[in-house]
Scaffold this active site. Structure first.
Site, PDB file in Angstrom:
ATOM      1  N   GLU A  79      65.818   5.141  28.113  1.00 15.84           N
ATOM      2  CA  GLU A  79      67.099   5.232  27.409  1.00 15.84           C
ATOM      3  C   GLU A  79      66.907   4.622  26.016  1.00 15.84           C
ATOM      4  OE1 GLU A  79      70.276   2.550  28.678  1.00 15.84           O
ATOM      5  OE2 GLU A  79      71.767   4.072  28.210  1.00 15.84           O
TER       6      GLU A  79
ATOM      7  N   CYS B 288      77.101   5.267  26.611  1.00 12.63           N
ATOM      8  CA  CYS B 288      76.422   5.646  27.851  1.00 12.63           C
ATOM      9  C   CYS B 288      76.659   7.120  28.160  1.00 12.63           C
ATOM     10  CB  CYS B 288      76.899   4.793  29.005  1.00 12.63           C
ATOM     11  SG  CYS B 288      78.620   5.075  29.354  1.00 12.63           S
TER      12      CYS B 288
ATOM     13  N   LYS C 195      83.931 -11.546  31.763  1.00 14.27           N
ATOM     14  CA  LYS C 195      82.780 -12.102  31.042  1.00 14.27           C
ATOM     15  C   LYS C 195      82.304 -10.994  30.102  1.00 14.27           C
ATOM     16  CE  LYS C 195      78.874 -12.310  30.395  1.00 14.27           C
ATOM     17  NZ  LYS C 195      78.341 -11.880  29.068  1.00 14.27           N
TER      18      LYS C 195
ATOM     19  N   GLU D   8      78.405 -11.131  24.928  1.00 13.29           N
ATOM     20  CA  GLU D   8      78.398 -12.245  23.966  1.00 13.29           C
ATOM     21  C   GLU D   8      78.108 -11.753  22.546  1.00 13.29           C
ATOM     22  OE1 GLU D   8      76.323 -11.429  26.330  1.00 13.29           O
ATOM     23  OE2 GLU D   8      74.366 -12.430  26.198  1.00 13.29           O
TER      24      GLU D   8
ATOM     25  N   PHE E 216      78.133  -4.526  25.362  1.00 15.78           N
ATOM     26  CA  PHE E 216      78.563  -4.653  23.966  1.00 15.78           C
ATOM     27  C   PHE E 216      79.185  -3.368  23.416  1.00 15.78           C
ATOM     28  CE2 PHE E 216      74.436  -2.612  23.188  1.00 15.78           C
ATOM     29  CZ  PHE E 216      74.754  -1.740  22.147  1.00 15.78           C
TER      30      PHE E 216
HETATM   31  P1  NAD Z   1      73.227  -5.432  29.096  1.00 13.67           P
HETATM   32  O1  NAD Z   1      72.814  -5.008  30.455  1.00 13.67           O
HETATM   33  O2  NAD Z   1      72.216  -6.098  28.230  1.00 13.67           O
HETATM   34  O3  NAD Z   1      74.467  -6.474  29.179  1.00 13.67           O
HETATM   35  C1  NAD Z   1      75.610  -6.184  29.935  1.00 13.67           C
HETATM   36  C2  NAD Z   1      76.220  -7.499  30.405  1.00 13.67           C
HETATM   37  O4  NAD Z   1      75.287  -8.190  31.239  1.00 13.67           O
HETATM   38  C3  NAD Z   1      76.577  -8.461  29.264  1.00 13.67           C
HETATM   39  O5  NAD Z   1      77.814  -9.058  29.539  1.00 13.67           O
HETATM   40  C4  NAD Z   1      75.444  -9.481  29.297  1.00 13.67           C
HETATM   41  O6  NAD Z   1      75.847 -10.770  28.878  1.00 13.67           O
HETATM   42  C5  NAD Z   1      75.018  -9.503  30.751  1.00 13.67           C
HETATM   43  N1  NAD Z   1      73.582  -9.761  30.926  1.00 13.67           N
HETATM   44  C6  NAD Z   1      72.574  -9.396  30.073  1.00 13.67           C
HETATM   45  N2  NAD Z   1      71.387  -9.804  30.577  1.00 13.67           N
HETATM   46  C7  NAD Z   1      71.639 -10.409  31.753  1.00 13.67           C
HETATM   47  C8  NAD Z   1      70.805 -11.020  32.735  1.00 13.67           C
HETATM   48  N3  NAD Z   1      69.476 -11.078  32.606  1.00 13.67           N
HETATM   49  N4  NAD Z   1      71.392 -11.553  33.831  1.00 13.67           N
HETATM   50  C9  NAD Z   1      72.731 -11.499  33.981  1.00 13.67           C
HETATM   51  N5  NAD Z   1      73.558 -10.935  33.075  1.00 13.67           N
HETATM   52  C10 NAD Z   1      73.033 -10.390  31.974  1.00 13.67           C
HETATM   53  O7  NAD Z   1      73.851  -4.149  28.381  1.00 13.67           O
HETATM   54  P2  NAD Z   1      74.304  -3.989  26.868  1.00 13.67           P
HETATM   55  O8  NAD Z   1      73.098  -3.959  25.998  1.00 13.67           O
HETATM   56  O9  NAD Z   1      75.390  -4.940  26.539  1.00 13.67           O
HETATM   57  O10 NAD Z   1      74.972  -2.532  26.920  1.00 13.67           O
HETATM   58  C11 NAD Z   1      74.246  -1.340  26.776  1.00 13.67           C
HETATM   59  C12 NAD Z   1      73.884  -0.743  28.114  1.00 13.67           C
HETATM   60  O11 NAD Z   1      75.060  -0.522  28.885  1.00 13.67           O
HETATM   61  C13 NAD Z   1      73.230   0.629  28.005  1.00 13.67           C
HETATM   62  O12 NAD Z   1      72.166   0.686  28.923  1.00 13.67           O
HETATM   63  C14 NAD Z   1      74.342   1.608  28.381  1.00 13.67           C
HETATM   64  O13 NAD Z   1      73.900   2.836  28.887  1.00 13.67           O
HETATM   65  C15 NAD Z   1      75.068   0.818  29.394  1.00 13.67           C
HETATM   66  N6  NAD Z   1      76.433   1.290  29.556  1.00 13.67           N
HETATM   67  C16 NAD Z   1      76.726   1.991  30.684  1.00 13.67           C
HETATM   68  C17 NAD Z   1      77.985   2.488  30.860  1.00 13.67           C
HETATM   69  C18 NAD Z   1      78.327   3.260  32.091  1.00 13.67           C
HETATM   70  O14 NAD Z   1      79.497   3.499  32.286  1.00 13.67           O
HETATM   71  N7  NAD Z   1      77.394   3.643  32.924  1.00 13.67           N
HETATM   72  C19 NAD Z   1      78.982   2.265  29.898  1.00 13.67           C
HETATM   73  C20 NAD Z   1      78.647   1.528  28.765  1.00 13.67           C
HETATM   74  C21 NAD Z   1      77.369   1.037  28.620  1.00 13.67           C
END
Ligand code: NAD
Length: 494
Positions: free
Chosen positions: A379, A281, A173, A176, A149
């Site tokens: 985190e 991140c 994808k 959401e 997000f």
């Molecule tokens: P998230 O892991 O909750 O979601 C990321 C994606 O995975 C979304 O599209 C979501 O729909 C999907 N998803 C969520 N739960 C799932 C599941 N159980 N099974 C399959 N798919 C699933 O992450 P978020 O809250 O959207 O984003 C924040 C996180 O992303 C933080 O931990 C941040 O550090 C990390 N992030 C990392 C980087 C990097 O480059 N390393 C960059 C941006 C964000």
């Protein structure tokens, strides 16, 4: 209620699963839209369309592909402000931050415009008598990107620009929680002349992701999100024969040495910790202050933090917006409220702001954190800067290297020799020297170490081209009756 649907073959396509997710305006706390969540059958249908589009796209000349990418760049440039409004409305980030995200995303589009100059192999003439050997790179096929997000415009651009320029068809994808930016970008790609099916957007949750991870026609998965999901995506995707790059969470430390310019370090720490409400991140979440300057640095942070203007992105004076959701805001507040009980010192507590209808917190500052405390070990992903006091450079370095994450880090010092030693020793993928958020420019690649990345190809830049292509080596001989003979021995190069 506004409904956000899928993007398939250059058109908006209504979902048929009967399942939807809620999209909020984080600044007001109110639901403003619902987003379709794809079923397995809908995922399969989109994969089939992407697969059908692949042969023609792959055969499209590289200069034609580049022309479309150049036009996409022009359209993105002309529509920066409009795209930024979606980020403010659904993510909550203030316009300056949203425009910064878009600017960094456009850099990836610019890099992709130049891919024809990089999609080159090698050529060895006369490797053997009359035999030439050369290598070429070819696209994978249908590839998928699953995004978080916190960068609804930039992170998709990290992925799709290289993927489609290399000749793949791409399924996005997006998160959401803020799905509109991807739809806006999809329409710009259509306007730029991208053929049907080359870029599709499928909204969804775990059900859609799980299908992408196992479907035999998906060749690779690019993922950015939290560490537990990144690990799951990597393990499931690779088990199903896919190439996977899965970027996870972070805990980024900034080591401030006694010879640093403390005003510069304090400005940098505040900008990097609270920008985008800490939902980056690459945000700095821990300052490692060497004992002799720790008190002075805390004083400088204390004078700066209360000046940050928190408010909705629609208020031009706001510098920091809300968090993404009520649940996330409450989780971040719990780290602050529990910190004193764990033995840390809460210097500034921003949880009062949690009473607002929107998902706001004011910036918080916590001193004397240590490993073993939740506010250090996990985190937080919110506007919370923690300070750990260390005795020396060596203790600071060890603290960073002992941490489970290794996304970004920074050192603040005037000593070039120490900075060079730090860059050599530190177990982190992206390092800043007097630079607090060292996100690599688009012609390098982005990726952390340890629990911040699963897989071995970093994202975008040259490693992005490697990730989205596979190599082939051709050994060729043109018929020459003078050398033709039957020989059953193993081919040697004489
Ligand atoms: P998230 O892991 O909750 O979601 C990321 C994606 O995975 C979304 O599209 C979501 O729909 C999907 N998803 C969520 N739960 C799932 C599941 N159980 N099974 C399959 N798919 C699933 O992450 P978020 O809250 O959207 O984003 C924040 C996180 O992303 C933080 O931990 C941040 O550090 C990390 N992030 C990392 C980087 C990097 O480059 N390393 C960059 C941006 C964000």
């Amino acid at each position: 209620m506004q409904r956000i649907s899928h993007w398939v073959n250059n058109k908006v396509v209504a979902g048929t699963s009967g399942r939807t997710g809620k999209v909020f305006n984080p600044a007001t706390g109110e639901q403003q839209a619902e987003v379709d969540l794809a079923s397995v059958a809908e995922v399969d249908a989109v994969i089939a369309k992407s697969k059908a589009a692949f042969p023609e796209w792959r055969a499209t000349g590289m200069s034609r592909r580049a022309e479309i990418m150049f036009r996409t760049r022009e359209l993105l440039d002309a529509n920066r402000k409009e795209l930024a409004t979606f980020l403010t409305l659904e993510h909550g980030k203030v316009p300056s931050d949203a425009l910064g995200e878009i600017a960094r995303g456009i850099e990836n589009i610019e890099f992709a415009c130049g891919i024809p100059a990089l999609m080159k192999g090698g050529y060895s003439e006369q490797a053997s008598g009359g035999v030439d050997v050369y290598s070429i790179r070819q696209p994978l096929g249908v590839v998928a990107g699953i995004t978080p997000f916190n960068f609804p415009a930039m992170v998709p651009m990290w992925m799709f620009a290289n993927a489609i320029m290399c000749g793949n068809t791409f399924i996005l994808k997006p998160s959401e929680k803020d799905p509109s930016a991807s739809m806006f970008i999809a329409d710009l790609l259509r306007q730029a002349g991208l053929p049907d099916g080359v870029f599709n957007v499928l909204h969804g949750d775990k059900e859609a992701v799980d299908r992408l991870l196992v479907h035999p026609d998906i060749q690779s998965i690019s993922f950015v999100g939290s560490t537990p999901i990144a690990k799951y995506v990597y393990e499931t995707g690779t088990k199903n024969g896919k190439r996977v790059q899965a970027l996870g969470g972070a805990k980024n430390h900034m080591l401030v040495l006694p010879d640093a310019d403390l005003d510069m370090a304090a400005d940098a720490a505040v900008s990097a910790a609270y920008g985008s409400a800490g939902e980056r991140c690459m945000a700095i979440s821990v300052v490692l202050a060497v004992d002799s300057i720790a008190d002075a640095l805390i004083e400088k942070l204390k004078t700066r933090v209360p000046n940050i203007k928190v408010g909705p992105g629609t208020d031009p004076s706001a510098e920091m917006g809300p968090l993404i959701s009520r649940e996330h805001r409450d989780k971040v507040a719990s780290y602050i409220n529990n910190a004193a009980g764990e033995g840390a010192t809460v210097v500034i507590n921003g949880t009062d702001k949690a009473k607002d209808a929107g998902f706001f917190l004011n910036p918080s500052l916590i001193d004397n954190v240590k490993p073993g405390m939740k506010c250090y070990d996990e985190e937080i992903f919110g506007p919370v800067l923690t300070v750990m006091r260390v005795k020396s450079y060596a203790e600071g370095l060890k603290t960073i290297n002992d941490n489970e994450f290794g996304n970004g880090t920074a050192i603040f010092t005037r000593d070039g020799g120490v900075a060079r030693q730090f860059q050599y020793d530190v177990q982190v993928g992206m390092v800043g020297i007097n630079v607090p958020i060292p996100v690599p420019v688009s012609y390098y690649s982005f990726g952390g170490w340890k629990a911040s990345l699963f897989g071995d190809q970093h994202m975008y830049g040259p490693e992005g081209i490697n990730f989205f292509t596979r190599g082939k080596v051709v050994t060729s001989r043109w018929p020459d009756p003078r050398t033709s003979a039957v020989d059953l021995g193993f081919p040697t190069n004489r």
